[in-house]
Each structure stands twice: as structure tokens, then as C-alpha cells.
Design an enzyme around this catalytic site. Structure first.
Site, PDB file in Angstrom:
ATOM      1  N   LYS A   1      -9.138 -27.415  44.559  1.00 29.52           N
ATOM      2  CA  LYS A   1      -9.978 -25.797  43.888  1.00 29.52           C
ATOM      3  C   LYS A   1     -11.120 -25.755  44.650  1.00 29.52           C
ATOM      4  CE  LYS A   1     -10.648 -21.705  43.427  1.00 29.52           C
ATOM      5  NZ  LYS A   1     -10.721 -21.001  45.425  1.00 29.52           N
TER       6      LYS A   1
ATOM      7  N   GLN B   1     -17.950 -30.861  43.604  1.00 30.74           N
ATOM      8  CA  GLN B   1     -16.968 -29.849  43.380  1.00 30.74           C
ATOM      9  C   GLN B   1     -16.038 -30.343  41.497  1.00 30.74           C
ATOM     10  OE1 GLN B   1     -17.383 -26.384  44.833  1.00 30.74           O
ATOM     11  NE2 GLN B   1     -15.840 -25.432  42.588  1.00 30.74           N
TER      12      GLN B   1
ATOM     13  N   LYS C   1     -17.621 -29.767  38.814  1.00 29.26           N
ATOM     14  CA  LYS C   1     -17.949 -28.879  38.231  1.00 29.26           C
ATOM     15  C   LYS C   1     -16.385 -28.442  37.430  1.00 29.26           C
ATOM     16  CE  LYS C   1     -20.085 -26.334  41.705  1.00 29.26           C
ATOM     17  NZ  LYS C   1     -20.026 -25.079  42.453  1.00 29.26           N
TER      18      LYS C   1
ATOM     19  N   LYS D   1     -12.755 -29.079  49.382  1.00 26.65           N
ATOM     20  CA  LYS D   1     -13.941 -28.353  50.135  1.00 26.65           C
ATOM     21  C   LYS D   1     -13.760 -28.978  51.013  1.00 26.65           C
ATOM     22  CE  LYS D   1     -17.899 -26.185  49.192  1.00 26.65           C
ATOM     23  NZ  LYS D   1     -18.281 -25.653  48.215  1.00 26.65           N
TER      24      LYS D   1
ATOM     25  N   GLY E   1     -14.834 -18.802  49.200  1.00 24.82           N
ATOM     26  CA  GLY E   1     -15.949 -19.395  50.360  1.00 24.82           C
ATOM     27  C   GLY E   1     -16.969 -19.393  49.741  1.00 24.82           C
ATOM     28  N   ASP E   2     -17.708 -20.566  50.651  1.00 24.32           N
ATOM     29  CA  ASP E   2     -18.798 -20.855  50.398  1.00 24.32           C
ATOM     30  C   ASP E   2     -20.025 -20.280  51.896  1.00 24.32           C
ATOM     31  OD1 ASP E   2     -19.947 -23.117  48.777  1.00 24.32           O
ATOM     32  OD2 ASP E   2     -21.269 -23.590  50.828  1.00 24.32           O
TER      33      ASP E   2
ATOM     34  N   THR F   1     -21.207 -15.710  40.773  1.00 20.99           N
ATOM     35  CA  THR F   1     -21.417 -17.016  40.697  1.00 20.99           C
ATOM     36  C   THR F   1     -23.088 -16.946  40.053  1.00 20.99           C
ATOM     37  OG1 THR F   1     -20.409 -17.544  42.725  1.00 20.99           O
ATOM     38  CG2 THR F   1     -22.401 -19.168  41.996  1.00 20.99           C
TER      39      THR F   1
ATOM     40  N   ASN G   1     -24.676 -14.563  49.436  1.00 19.87           N
ATOM     41  CA  ASN G   1     -24.102 -13.242  47.814  1.00 19.87           C
ATOM     42  C   ASN G   1     -24.882 -14.367  46.560  1.00 19.87           C
ATOM     43  OD1 ASN G   1     -21.055 -14.778  46.444  1.00 19.87           O
ATOM     44  ND2 ASN G   1     -20.875 -12.914  46.767  1.00 19.87           N
TER      45      ASN G   1
HETATM   46  P1  NDP Z   1     -24.314 -16.940  51.956  1.00 21.54           P
HETATM   47  O1  NDP Z   1     -23.729 -17.607  53.040  1.00 21.54           O
HETATM   48  O2  NDP Z   1     -23.943 -15.952  51.739  1.00 21.54           O
HETATM   49  O3  NDP Z   1     -26.006 -17.032  51.998  1.00 21.54           O
HETATM   50  C1  NDP Z   1     -26.372 -17.836  51.931  1.00 21.54           C
HETATM   51  C2  NDP Z   1     -28.367 -18.095  51.989  1.00 21.54           C
HETATM   52  O4  NDP Z   1     -29.028 -19.077  52.402  1.00 21.54           O
HETATM   53  C3  NDP Z   1     -28.430 -17.163  53.122  1.00 21.54           C
HETATM   54  O5  NDP Z   1     -29.485 -16.159  52.969  1.00 21.54           O
HETATM   55  C4  NDP Z   1     -29.238 -18.019  54.428  1.00 21.54           C
HETATM   56  O6  NDP Z   1     -29.785 -17.360  55.607  1.00 21.54           O
HETATM   57  C5  NDP Z   1     -29.744 -18.702  53.502  1.00 21.54           C
HETATM   58  N1  NDP Z   1     -29.461 -20.245  54.254  1.00 21.54           N
HETATM   59  C6  NDP Z   1     -28.310 -20.656  54.555  1.00 21.54           C
HETATM   60  N2  NDP Z   1     -29.230 -22.062  54.964  1.00 21.54           N
HETATM   61  C7  NDP Z   1     -30.292 -22.312  54.744  1.00 21.54           C
HETATM   62  C8  NDP Z   1     -31.361 -22.950  55.060  1.00 21.54           C
HETATM   63  N3  NDP Z   1     -31.687 -23.917  55.638  1.00 21.54           N
HETATM   64  N4  NDP Z   1     -33.073 -22.125  55.017  1.00 21.54           N
HETATM   65  C9  NDP Z   1     -32.969 -21.320  54.045  1.00 21.54           C
HETATM   66  N5  NDP Z   1     -32.377 -20.642  53.860  1.00 21.54           N
HETATM   67  C10 NDP Z   1     -30.946 -20.554  54.256  1.00 21.54           C
HETATM   68  O7  NDP Z   1     -23.846 -18.465  51.210  1.00 21.54           O
HETATM   69  P2  NDP Z   1     -24.229 -18.209  49.452  1.00 21.54           P
HETATM   70  O8  NDP Z   1     -24.719 -17.124  48.577  1.00 21.54           O
HETATM   71  O9  NDP Z   1     -22.111 -18.339  48.411  1.00 21.54           O
HETATM   72  O10 NDP Z   1     -24.008 -19.694  48.754  1.00 21.54           O
HETATM   73  C11 NDP Z   1     -25.888 -19.995  48.795  1.00 21.54           C
HETATM   74  C12 NDP Z   1     -25.229 -21.792  48.276  1.00 21.54           C
HETATM   75  O11 NDP Z   1     -24.666 -21.533  46.727  1.00 21.54           O
HETATM   76  C13 NDP Z   1     -24.708 -22.882  48.531  1.00 21.54           C
HETATM   77  O12 NDP Z   1     -25.404 -23.566  48.265  1.00 21.54           O
HETATM   78  C14 NDP Z   1     -23.853 -22.747  48.152  1.00 21.54           C
HETATM   79  O13 NDP Z   1     -22.356 -23.885  48.581  1.00 21.54           O
HETATM   80  C15 NDP Z   1     -23.681 -22.245  46.685  1.00 21.54           C
HETATM   81  N6  NDP Z   1     -22.783 -21.996  46.142  1.00 21.54           N
HETATM   82  C16 NDP Z   1     -21.901 -20.669  46.497  1.00 21.54           C
HETATM   83  C17 NDP Z   1     -20.490 -19.833  45.344  1.00 21.54           C
HETATM   84  C18 NDP Z   1     -20.275 -18.938  45.888  1.00 21.54           C
HETATM   85  O14 NDP Z   1     -19.645 -18.554  44.791  1.00 21.54           O
HETATM   86  N7  NDP Z   1     -20.164 -18.070  47.242  1.00 21.54           N
HETATM   87  C19 NDP Z   1     -20.227 -21.073  44.462  1.00 21.54           C
HETATM   88  C20 NDP Z   1     -21.700 -21.843  43.616  1.00 21.54           C
HETATM   89  C21 NDP Z   1     -22.126 -22.166  44.840  1.00 21.54           C
HETATM   90  P3  NDP Z   1     -29.528 -16.567  56.843  1.00 21.54           P
HETATM   91  O15 NDP Z   1     -28.693 -15.737  55.940  1.00 21.54           O
HETATM   92  O16 NDP Z   1     -30.267 -16.751  57.167  1.00 21.54           O
HETATM   93  O17 NDP Z   1     -28.215 -17.131  56.410  1.00 21.54           O
HETATM   94  O1  2IT Z   2     -19.092 -24.351  45.566  1.00 17.45           O
HETATM   95  C1  2IT Z   2     -19.054 -23.507  44.855  1.00 17.45           C
HETATM   96  O2  2IT Z   2     -18.702 -23.420  43.573  1.00 17.45           O
HETATM   97  C2  2IT Z   2     -18.039 -22.614  45.665  1.00 17.45           C
HETATM   98  N1  2IT Z   2     -18.721 -22.527  46.876  1.00 17.45           N
HETATM   99  C3  2IT Z   2     -17.397 -21.367  45.134  1.00 17.45           C
HETATM  100  C4  2IT Z   2     -15.983 -22.326  45.243  1.00 17.45           C
HETATM  101  C5  2IT Z   2     -14.621 -21.356  44.137  1.00 17.45           C
HETATM  102  O3  2IT Z   2     -13.417 -22.104  45.290  1.00 17.45           O
HETATM  103  O4  2IT Z   2     -14.348 -20.099  44.166  1.00 17.45           O
END
Ligand code: NDP
Ligand code: 2IT
Length: 451
Positions: free
Chosen positions: A90, A111, A114, A126, A165-166, A209, A241
């Protein structure tokens, strides 16, 4: 040489530049769990570490698709199925040009631990692609997702591997991926989570998240005897997100969030950020944060070129609590020093591994509360598992029920991490607590399941 150093040495043979983030994640875990390995010889006897750091399999495939100008485009797709001792693989899918095997191995490895911390029956994996969704039309995104799934579908399923997603993959992409999976397999099943609500998604998965990270911080501050977040200045990085929902929950509980950022720059709005505008810019229009200042001229936009030398503007803003929610290694030692100098009390990792090892060491040595990603951002995958449960039983849970269970899960993780740290003589060290507690459960399952 300490036991941790001996263990780390064993893995040097596979070193390469692509793997540097994977090494970073692995080294942290090995140092944290050394007391556990020393206290019980069964982990070495069953070679748990050697087995845990190698994925069960890495699937790598070609993704060919047609852009809007009828040009053929080729990308690489991956799924790292890391460990399924506790349940089906997952973990999310990341679409970003920086994606490679090393990045996905680091994310998949994190992961495993976690998912173990959530206490839910999910293993670790992943996947993703070096495809860049930026600037692509809706049809191009759809065509890419369709092509990606035409290969990935062979390897996933509700009891096998359940992607979500991620970065670069939200409910729009999951919708297209699900549509293609359903078409190829003729099966309407929960092989993906993060689906839109009206065809099988869980309420609150988009928020989970970010909200979870704030719930975790509330518990951590309480345990550590610090003041709660209401009325406090908070800084958040990212504008996707995780960041936007962390901001939403922080605002709901009365905190004042003064920043956010994207890959081009940082917004500093001392009166508190306008979340509705941010959602319009980043989720609907998918444009740059720069446009924020066209509506709020009193806010400051700091482009990446103007960041302080070697540091990030967002961590130079005075705050009580900081929430890195963008990407890996976005908070370095200089940033940590700036946070400390400005009186920051707490750092919560919403993103995966956003802080460098040097930054973590510095923050901890100055006694800041530090919530590591694998504990603090587990709310997303926890609600993904709630989605799997709802899909399997063909039911729909209310928003209140999901929120309650999310809150309970985050509080439970926080307490367990804090207690584990105390039990192993590192009270207040949430990094070690999370690594030991997460590792122990997976390791014990691996031993019980045989080699
Ligand atoms: P999104 O794609 O929704 O958003 C990512 C954000 O981070 C965007 O604003 C993006 O900017 C910015 N970003 C990406 N790369 C860079 C960089 N190199 N420098 C500065 N800003 C950057 O992703 P998420 O919000 O889903 O994910 C964000 C983090 O959270 C990641 O590390 C992900 O692995 C982690 N995560 C996500 C989960 C989820 O449920 N979605 C769960 C747990 C962890 P721009 O808009 O310019 O691209
Ligand atoms: O990093 C993470 O925990 C995620 N991107 C979410 C993983 C998931 O299966 O919901």
C-alpha cells in the site's frame, strides 16, 4: 565500530547517486533501531534488516502515449512492492520529473514503517513515473493515466497492492486510473484509494494527511507540555494536497498560518493566508502562487531566486510551529538554524522526509518537538485503509466517523511513538520512537511468517 555502523556498512555495495535518498532513509532507521537489535538477537538471527531493505520486487515499465499534437511520448513507470508482511502492498503513486527508482525505494521503505505504525493491515509500496503533469491538458493527463494503468493493472488488486496519490497524483488522476483498471479487468473493486467520493472514495481522504498532521502535533505538544496551536503563528511549505489541508485544519483550530510555497516561490502573508484563494490558484487553476499578490498586494511573494543563500525563505519566517509539506530535503541545517533563532517550538513533517539528517539533529539538540513524517503524515494512508474497508464491505462511512477514527489513529500513533522512545531510553525522540515501533511490528510478523 557500533552495531549500527556495522549494519550500514553491509549495504554500501549497492550505493549509487540515485539511491542517495534511499540511503538517507535507511541510515536513519538503522541508527534508531540499534538498541532493539542489541536487545534481542532474533532480529539478526532472522536477518530482518537485510530482508527489509530489499524490495520484494521492483516493476519497471514503458509508458507510451500520444500528446495533444499527436506526438508520441515515452515515459518510465514503476511500482516498488516493498514488503507485505502486515497486509497488501500500500502506498501512493508520484508523477514528477524527478521520479526514479531510488526516490521510489526511499518512499516505499518509509511507507512500510509508516503503515505499520497505523496498526492497520497494510504493507508498504510506492510507484509512479517521471511524467510531468505540469502544463499538460486534461486529455493528456487522461491519456497518460490510461497508458500507465494498461501496464500497472497486472500487478495490483484489493488484496495484492493498492496504490493511491502522492505528488502530482490527486483524485483526478486516480479517477482516470480507476476507470482504466475497471475497463481492463471488468471488475469494480477497491484496487486504488483516493477515488472521488461518488464512485467509491472515502469522505475526508483528500483532507486526511494535512488534518492528521495537525492532530498529531496537538497530541505531541500536549505530551511534551507545550502550549497548543490556537492563536499561534504557523508556517507551512507547499501548496498541494497536504499543505492546503494542513492550513485548513490549522485555521479551523484558531492558528494563524502566514505562509505557503510552491516550486517557484514563497508567499508570506502576515495577516494569515487566504485559503480560498490558494485553493482556486493551486487546485482549480493549477497556476503559480505569484498570482496571490495580485489579489493581496500587502502579501509578499519571494521567488526562489531571492531565497537566502543556501536556505529556504519559508523557514526564515518567525513561527511557533513549522509544517514542511512540499517535498524531500526541503528543510536543511541552515533552515533549522533559522527556525531555532526565531523561537520555533515544533516542527511537523507533512511531506515525506522533508528535513535533512543534519537539520533533524540540530532541531533535536535544541529540544524542539520534532514529529517525523512516518508518524505525522500517516493520516493519509490510514484513511486510505478506511476506504479499502468501506469498498470491501460496500458501505459508506459518515464524515464524522472518518474524522473521529482519523483523530483516534493519530493520537494513538503519537502516544505509541512517545512511549516507545521512553521505553528505549530516548524520551522525547519521536524519530527513534517511530522507527523502533514501526520496525518491531513488521519484523515480528516477518519472523512469524517464516523465511
Ligand atoms: P501535491 O502534488 O498535491 O503538492 C506538492 C506541492 O509541493 C506543490 O505545491 C509543489 O509545488 C510543491 N513542491 C513539489 N516539489 C517541490 C520542490 N522541489 N520545491 C518546492 N516545492 C515543491 O503533493 P502532496 O501535497 O500530495 O504531497 C506533498 C508531500 O506530502 C510529498 O512529500 C508526499 O510524498 C507527502 N505525502 C502525501 C500524502 C498524500 O496523501 N497526498 C500522504 C503522505 C505524505 P508546485 O505546485 O510548483 O508543483
Ligand atoms: O506517502 C503516503 O503515505 C501517501 N502518499 C499516501 C499513501 C496511500 O496509500 O494513501
Amino acid at each position: 565500530m557500533t552495531m549500527a555502523e556495522q549494519e550500514i556498512k553491509k549495504f554500501e555495495k549497492t550505493d549509487c547517486a540515485e539511491n542517495s535518498v534511499f540511503y538517507q532513509a535507511m541510515e536513519e532507521v538503522i541508527y534508531s533501531i540499534a538498541p532493539l537489535l542489541e536487545s534481542d538477537e532474533k532480529y539478526l538471527k532472522y536477518a530482518i534488516l537485510e530482508r527489509l531493505v530489499v524490495p520484494d520486487r521492483i516493476i519497471k515499465f514503458k509508458v507510451t502515449w500520444l500528446d495533444d499534437n499527436n506526438n508520441v511520448q515515452v515515459n518510465t513507470g514503476y511500482r516498488v512492492q516493498f514488503n507485505n508482511a502486515l497486509g497488501p502492498y500500500k502506498g501512493g503513486l508520484r508523477f514528477h520529473p524527478t521520479v526514479n527508482e531510488g526516490v521510489l525505494k526511499f518512499l516505499g521503505f518509509e511507507q512500510i514503517l509508516k503503515n505499520s505504525l497505523t496498526g492497520l493491515p497494510i504493507g508498504g509500496g510506492k510507484g509512479g513515473s517521471d511524467f510531468d503533469p505540469k502544463g499538460k491538458s486534461d486529455f493528456e493527463i487522461m491519456k497518460f493515466c490510461t497508458a500507465f494503468m494498461s501496464e500497472l493493472y497486472k500487478y495490483i488488486g484489493p488484496r495484492i497492492d493498492v496504490p493511491a496519490g502522492d505528488i502530482g497524483v490527486g483524485s483526478r488522476e486516480i479517477g482516470y486510473l480507476f476507470g482504466e483498471y475497471k475497463k481492463i479487468t471488468s471488475s469494480y473493486e477497491g484496487a486504488l484509494t483516493g477515488k472521488p467520493y461518488f464512485f467509491g472514495g472515502s469522505l475526508m481522504r483528500p483532507e486526511a494527511t494535512g488534518y492528521g498532521a495537525v492532530y498529531f502535533t496537538g497530541s505531541m505538544l500536549e505530551i511534551e507540555g507545550k502550549e497548543p496551536l490556537d492563536g499561534k503563528i504557523c508556517t507551512v511549505s507547499g501548496a498541494g494536497n497536504v499543505a492546503l489541508h494542513a492550513i485548513e485544519k490549522l485555521q479551523q483550530i484558531g492558528a494563524i498560518v502566514v505562509s505557503c510555497s510552491d516550486s517557484h516561490g514563497t508567499i508570506y502573508d502576515p495577516r494569515g493566508v487566504d485559503l480560498e484563494l490558494l485553493k482556486t490558484l493551486k487546485l482549480e487553476r493549477r497556476t503559480s502562487l505569484k498570482e496571490y499578490t495580485e489579489v493581496h498586494s500587502e502579501a509578499e511573494y519571494i521567488p526562489v531566486e531571492n531565497y537566502p543563500e543556501g536556505a529556504h525563505a519559508v523557514w526564515n519566517i518567525p513561527c511557533y510551529a513549522a509544517f514542511p509539506c512540499a517535498t524531500q530535503n526541503e528543510l536543511n541545517e541552515l533552515d533549522a538554524q533559522n527556525l531555532i533563532t526565531n523561537g520555533c517550538v515544533s516542527v511537523t513533517e507533512g511531506a515525506n522526509m522533508p528535513s535533512t539528517p543534519e537539520a533533524i539533529a540540530l532541531l533535536q539538540s535544541h529540544k524542539l518537538c520534532f514529529a517525523p513524517a512516518k508518524a505525522a503524515n500517516a493520516g493519509g494512508v490510514a484513511v486510505s485503509e478506511f476506504e479499502m474497508s468501506q469498498n470491501a464491505s460496500m458501505t459508506k462511512w459518515s464524515y464524522a466517523k472518518v474524522d473521529e477514527k482519523l483523530k483516534e489513529t493519530m493520537q494513538m500513533i503519537c502516544k505509541r511513538v512517545a512511549l516507545t522512545a521512553k521505553d528505549y531510553g530516548v524520551e522525547g525522540n519521536y524519530v527513534d520512537g517511530a522507527n523502533i515501533a514501526g520496525f518491531k511490528k513488521v519484523a515480528d510478523a516477518m519472523i512469524a511468517e517464516g523465511i
